[in-house]
Design an enzyme around this catalytic site. Structure first.
Site, PDB file in Angstrom:
ATOM      1  N   GLY A   8       0.831  -1.210   0.000  1.00  0.00           N
ATOM      2  CA  GLY A   8       0.000   0.000   0.000  1.00  0.00           C
ATOM      3  C   GLY A   8       0.858   1.249   0.000  1.00  0.00           C
ATOM      4  O   GLY A   8       0.509   2.271   0.597  1.00  0.00           O
ATOM      5  N   LEU A  10       1.470   3.457  -2.137  1.00  0.00           N
ATOM      6  CA  LEU A  10       0.958   4.679  -2.763  1.00  0.00           C
ATOM      7  C   LEU A  10      -0.298   5.179  -2.036  1.00  0.00           C
ATOM      8  O   LEU A  10      -1.029   6.026  -2.538  1.00  0.00           O
ATOM      9  CB  LEU A  10       0.651   4.447  -4.253  1.00  0.00           C
ATOM     10  N   GLY A  11      -0.524   4.665  -0.848  1.00  0.00           N
ATOM     11  CA  GLY A  11      -1.671   5.105  -0.057  1.00  0.00           C
ATOM     12  C   GLY A  11      -1.331   6.286   0.840  1.00  0.00           C
ATOM     13  O   GLY A  11      -0.246   6.868   0.740  1.00  0.00           O
ATOM     14  N   GLN A  12      -2.259   6.620   1.734  1.00  0.00           N
ATOM     15  CA  GLN A  12      -2.115   7.822   2.565  1.00  0.00           C
ATOM     16  C   GLN A  12      -0.871   7.771   3.452  1.00  0.00           C
ATOM     17  O   GLN A  12      -0.100   8.721   3.500  1.00  0.00           O
ATOM     18  CB  GLN A  12      -3.362   7.989   3.447  1.00  0.00           C
ATOM     19  N   ILE A  37      -0.496   1.086 -10.334  1.00  0.00           N
ATOM     20  CA  ILE A  37       0.153   2.391 -10.453  1.00  0.00           C
ATOM     21  C   ILE A  37      -0.930   3.447 -10.271  1.00  0.00           C
ATOM     22  O   ILE A  37      -2.031   3.291 -10.808  1.00  0.00           O
ATOM     23  CB  ILE A  37       0.755   2.543 -11.868  1.00  0.00           C
ATOM     24  N   ASP A  54       0.030  -7.390  -5.353  1.00  0.00           N
ATOM     25  CA  ASP A  54      -1.285  -7.391  -4.726  1.00  0.00           C
ATOM     26  C   ASP A  54      -1.192  -8.258  -3.469  1.00  0.00           C
ATOM     27  O   ASP A  54      -0.817  -9.434  -3.563  1.00  0.00           O
ATOM     28  CB  ASP A  54      -2.308  -7.983  -5.723  1.00  0.00           C
ATOM     29  N   TYR A 143     -14.751  -2.750   8.452  1.00  0.00           N
ATOM     30  CA  TYR A 143     -13.385  -2.274   8.725  1.00  0.00           C
ATOM     31  C   TYR A 143     -12.979  -2.642  10.158  1.00  0.00           C
ATOM     32  O   TYR A 143     -11.901  -3.198  10.399  1.00  0.00           O
ATOM     33  CB  TYR A 143     -13.361  -0.759   8.521  1.00  0.00           C
ATOM     34  N   LYS A 147     -10.122  -5.145  11.662  1.00  0.00           N
ATOM     35  CA  LYS A 147      -9.046  -4.619  12.520  1.00  0.00           C
ATOM     36  C   LYS A 147      -8.927  -5.427  13.811  1.00  0.00           C
ATOM     37  O   LYS A 147      -7.822  -5.738  14.258  1.00  0.00           O
ATOM     38  CB  LYS A 147      -9.262  -3.126  12.810  1.00  0.00           C
TER      39      LYS A 147
HETATM   40  N1  SER Z   1      -8.988   7.085   9.489  1.00  0.00           N
HETATM   41  C1  SER Z   1      -9.639   5.807   9.502  1.00  0.00           C
HETATM   42  C2  SER Z   1     -11.017   5.902   8.968  1.00  0.00           C
HETATM   43  O1  SER Z   1     -11.616   6.934   9.135  1.00  0.00           O
HETATM   44  C3  SER Z   1      -9.700   5.257  10.894  1.00  0.00           C
HETATM   45  O2  SER Z   1      -8.711   4.336  11.081  1.00  0.00           O
HETATM   46  O3  SER Z   1     -11.497   4.955   8.422  1.00  0.00           O
END
Ligand code: SER
Length: 320
Positions: A8, A10-12, A37, A54, A143, A147
Site C-alpha cells: 500500500g 501509494l496510499g495515505q 500504479i 497485490d 473495517y 481490525k
Molecule cells: N482514518 C480511519 C477511517 O476513518 C480510521 O482508522 O477509516
C-alpha cells in the site's frame, strides 16, 4: 529492519512513510509496492525500488520478498471504514486475506511485521472517554471487524510461531502530502484544503463529535519507533492505543479561524459516516505506548494547524 517492503505504498501513510524510511535506511533498502500504479505518484515510483504487488496474491508477495531479500514487511494495504461499508467484500478480502498472506510469509521467512490497527477496532459498547488499552471491542463496521481480527491474528502469530509482529491503533491521520481515501476522519483533512481555497467548509461529521487524531509526522515516528523498540519491553505488541489530540469539528474550525479569520463552517451530516464516528471513542488512553516504547507525539491541534496551513499554502500556491 534492514530490507523493508511496504505494501500500500501509494496510499495515505505509505506514500510518506517510504520517503522517510529511505532517508533512514537507504533508498535501495525500502521496496515500495502497490497493487496498481496511481496517477500523480510517478516521482515516488521512480525514486527507488518499486514493484506491483497485490497483497491478496501470496505468490506475488513471496516473489518480491525473495527478489529483494526482505526482512521486514510494513503492511499498509487496506480499505478504510466508510469505503469498507460500501464494499464489505473487498474490505474483508484486502484487510484480512492480505494480512494473512503477510503473516504466513512472516512465519516462513522469519520477517518482522508491522500492521496498523485503528480506533475503528472499537465500537458503541466501548468506554468512550480515555478508552483503555484493553477493553470491550465490538465494532459495527466491516473495517472494525477486520481490525479486531487482525490484532488477534498478529498476536496469534507471535505467540504460536514467534513472528515479531507489532502494531498500533491509529486515530484519524492528517497530512498535507497525501489525501486519505474513504475514511470517516477524512473531514479533518479536507477542511484545511477548503479553508485555504474557499474560506468555508461543509462538514459531513456533526458538531460535538469528538475523535482522536494525529499529524502524519507523529504517525511515521510511531511506526519507526515501535519497530525499533526493545522487544523485551513490549507487552501489547499489536494494538497499542496511540493518539496525539482529540477534537470535534467546531474545535478544528476555531483553530483554523485563528489563521483565516473569515473562515466559515457549515454542516451537512452524512448519516452513514456519522454513525461510524458515533461508534468510535472520544479519546484514547495511550499510556501503554508511552510506557513500553516511549511514545510521545510532537504535534497538538495548534501546532498541526499552523504547519498544515503553511505547507498547504505553498502546495496549493495560495498567497492571500
Ligand atoms: N482514518 C480511519 C477511517 O476513518 C480510521 O482508522 O477509516
Amino acid at each position: 529492519m534492514e530490507k523493508i517492503l511496504v505494501t500500500g505504498a501509494l496510499g495515505q501513510i505509505g506514500s510518506e512513510l517510504v520517503v522517510k524510511l529511505r532517508e533512514i535506511y537507504g533508498t535501495n533498502n525500502v521496496i515500495a509496492t502497490n497493487r496498481r500504479i496511481k496517477e500523480g505518484y510517478e516521482a515516488l515510483i521512480e525514486s527507488g525500488p518499486f514493484e506491483i504487488v497485490d497483497v491478496i496474491d501470496i505468490k506475488e508477495m513471496a516473489q518480491a520478498v525473495d527478489k529483494h531479500k526482505v526482512d521486514t514487511i510494513i503492511n499498509l494495504a487496506a480499505i478504510l471504514s466508510a469505503k469498507g461499508e460500501k464494499d464489505p467484500t473487498s474490505c474483508w478480502n484486502i484487510n484480512m486475506n492480505g494480512l494473512y498472506n503477510v503473516l504466513e510469509l512472516g512465519r516462513e521467512k522469519r520477517l518482522q511485521i508491522f500492521t496498523p490497527s485503528s480506533i475503528g477496532a472499537f465500537g458503541p459498547s466501548t468506554p468512550q472517554d480515555n478508552t483503555p488499552q484493553n477493553t470491550i471491542q465490538r465494532p459495527t463496521t466491516m473495517y472494525g471487524v477486520t481490525k479486531v481480527a487482525g490484532e488477534l491474528l498478529c498476536d496469534y502469530y507471535f505467540k504460536k510461531f514467534n513472528v515479531d509482529t507489532r502494531g498500533v491503533r491509529f486515530p484519524g491521520l492528517i497530512s498535507y502530502e497525501s489525501l486519505p481515501g474513504g475514511g470517516t476522519t477524512d473531514y479533518a483533512v479536507h477542511i484545511y484544503y477548503e479553508a485555504l481555497k474557499y474560506k468555508k467548509y461543509t462538514s459531513f461529521i456533526a458538531k460535538g463529535t469528538k475523535m482522536d487524531m494525529m499529524y502524519m509526522p507523529d504517525a511515521l515516528d510511531a511506526i519507526v519507533n515501535l519497530m525499533e523498540a526493545d522487544p523485551s519491553r513490549l507487552i501489547n505488541r499489536n494494538a497499542f492505543n496511540v493518539t496525539a489530540m482529540s477534537f470535534e469539528p467546531e474545535e478544528i474550525a476555531n483553530e483554523i479561524k485563528k489563521h483565516i479569520v473569515d473562515f466559515e463552517m457549515y454542516y451537512d451530516v452524512d448519516p452513514e459516516r456519522q454513525a461510524i464516528a458515533d461508534s468510535w471513542p472520544n479519546s484514547l488512553d495511550d499510556s501503554a505506548a508511552r510506557e513500553e516504547w516511549d511514545w510521545n507525539p510532537k504535534y497538538d491541534l495548534e501546532a498541526m494547524t499552523k504547519d498544515m496551513l503553511e505547507k498547504l499554502r505553498v502546495k496549493l500556491d495560495i498567497n492571500d
